[in-house]
Design a protein around this motif. Structure first.
Motif, mmCIF file in Angstrom:
data_model
loop_
_atom_site.group_PDB
_atom_site.id
_atom_site.type_symbol
_atom_site.label_atom_id
_atom_site.label_comp_id
_atom_site.label_asym_id
_atom_site.label_seq_id
_atom_site.Cartn_x
_atom_site.Cartn_y
_atom_site.Cartn_z
ATOM 1 N N PRO A 80 57.054 5.897 1.369
ATOM 2 C CA PRO A 80 57.183 7.349 1.299
ATOM 3 C C PRO A 80 58.479 7.839 1.916
ATOM 4 O O PRO A 80 59.186 7.093 2.601
ATOM 5 N N THR A 125 61.805 4.489 1.961
ATOM 6 C CA THR A 125 61.989 5.476 3.025
ATOM 7 C C THR A 125 63.454 5.563 3.431
ATOM 8 O O THR A 125 64.024 6.653 3.554
ATOM 9 N N CYS A 141 52.373 11.694 -0.435
ATOM 10 C CA CYS A 141 53.688 11.094 -0.545
ATOM 11 C C CYS A 141 54.568 11.814 -1.539
ATOM 12 O O CYS A 141 55.591 11.308 -1.933
ATOM 13 N N CYS A 142 54.168 12.958 -1.991
ATOM 14 C CA CYS A 142 54.868 13.571 -3.108
ATOM 15 C C CYS A 142 55.708 14.762 -2.710
ATOM 16 O O CYS A 142 55.244 15.668 -2.044
ATOM 17 N N THR A 198 51.659 12.261 7.299
ATOM 18 C CA THR A 198 50.499 11.377 7.339
ATOM 19 C C THR A 198 50.270 10.827 8.746
ATOM 20 O O THR A 198 49.132 10.662 9.177
ATOM 21 N N GLN A 242 56.393 2.705 -5.695
ATOM 22 C CA GLN A 242 55.554 2.125 -4.642
ATOM 23 C C GLN A 242 56.371 1.307 -3.636
ATOM 24 O O GLN A 242 56.025 0.184 -3.283
ATOM 25 N N ASN A 277 65.540 6.913 0.558
ATOM 26 C CA ASN A 277 65.256 8.345 0.446
ATOM 27 C C ASN A 277 66.111 9.147 1.416
ATOM 28 O O ASN A 277 66.677 10.190 1.060
ATOM 29 N N ASP A 316 57.110 12.763 4.513
ATOM 30 C CA ASP A 316 55.739 12.373 4.182
ATOM 31 C C ASP A 316 55.129 11.516 5.280
ATOM 32 O O ASP A 316 53.960 11.660 5.624
ATOM 33 N N GLY A 317 55.929 10.590 5.807
ATOM 34 C CA GLY A 317 55.428 9.736 6.880
ATOM 35 C C GLY A 317 55.094 10.529 8.128
ATOM 36 O O GLY A 317 54.120 10.237 8.828
ATOM 37 N N ILE A 320 58.005 7.929 -6.207
ATOM 38 C CA ILE A 320 56.706 7.586 -5.620
ATOM 39 C C ILE A 320 56.056 6.461 -6.419
ATOM 40 O O ILE A 320 55.469 5.534 -5.855
#
Length: 271
Positions: free
Chosen positions: A145, A93, A267-268, A153, A142, A96, A149-150, A139
């Motif tokens: 995200p 995260t 998460c994509c 969700t 692992q 990213n 994305d976080g 992604i």
């Protein structure tokens, strides 16, 4: 035969303890850099951007900041919304938030917008393919995200709404805001929406790192600790909080199941 590797829900600490870390960190960085390259390709095509990049483009035109700087600052701002949603960032995260913006600026510095319509289409379609592959690569590491994305969700968990509805609402909101700010909306925006899901679906099973065995051990330890805490609470010592990974259920999801259910996984491709 396509691989069937699970995407495993883990806490940020467990992500680092789940094994194969050098490979996963390398894969994460490759995916994020390629994602930034893809964003630069889409910008230089001038044929339309994905919803979040329409917003980034609009903010750039309003503020005069570089595109990559806007991407980074937007990611930081989105992360602030994770706090009330009780989402916890992983290594992926944080990386990213920074790496994609830097890679985008570097690509834009090296790549100029072609005058030929043919080459602009090459940049657009190539950018979508690279974007989908890059999203699957990071992604599949692992390691957590992206910020957006976080947010998605987290909102779904707190409101009880479906991922599909929350994602669509968010993307329509940022698309409208970006368009009002002068961001580029075009045929590329529509093509991105139609093609990014199948593209990620194709690449994700091929590049997801298998950490399922070690992850199950970590999850079993977490559940055991939670049960011990509950037992201590019954004895008057006081209950301990559950350590379930924020925003995830008990069982690992297969890559194909995740992608097929929502066309593009939670998460994509959102960063």
């Amino acid at each position: 035969m396509r691989r069937n590797v699970p995407l495993v829900p883990l806490t940020p600490r467990e992500q680092l303890r789940a094994g194969r870390l050098p490979l996963r960190l390398s894969q994460l960085m490759v995916g994020l850099v390629l994602y930034g390259v893809a964003m630069g390709m889409l910008v230089r095509s001038t044929l339309g951007l994905d919803p979040w990049d329409v917003f980034h483009d609009g903010v750039q035109k309003l503020t005069g900041l570089s595109f990559g700087t806007v991407v980074i600052l937007t990611g930081v701002a989105v992360l602030a919304f994770w706090v009330p949603l009780r989402q916890w960032p992983g290594v992926g995260t944080v990386a990213n938030t920074v790496v994609i913006g830097l890679a985008t600026d570097a690509t834009l510095a090296l790549l100029t917008a072609p005058e030929s319509l043919l080459w602009r289409w090459v940049l657009l379609l190539g950018g979508i393919v690279v974007n989908g592959a890059a999203g699957a690569i990071y992604i599949g590491s692992q390691l957590g995200p992206g910020p957006r994305d976080g947010l998605m969700t987290g909102l779904a968990q707190r409101t009880g709404l479906s991922i599909r509805l929350v994602r669509t609402s968010l993307e329509l909101t940022v698309l409208a805001a970006g368009w009002l700010l002068g961001g580029v909306v075009g045929l590329g925006t529509v093509l991105y929406a139609l093609l990014i899901g199948p593209t990620i679906q194709f690449f994700l099973p091929l590049v997801t790192v298998d950490i399922s065995e070690r992850a199950e051990q970590l999850r079993a330890q977490r559940r055991g600790s939670a049960l011990e805490s509950e037992g201590e609470g019954e004895d008057g010592v006081g209950p301990g909080p559950s350590q379930e990974a924020p925003g995830h259920g008990e069982g690992p999801a297969r890559v194909d199941d995740v992608v097929d259910e929502e066309d593009r996984p939670a998460c994509c491709g959102q960063r």
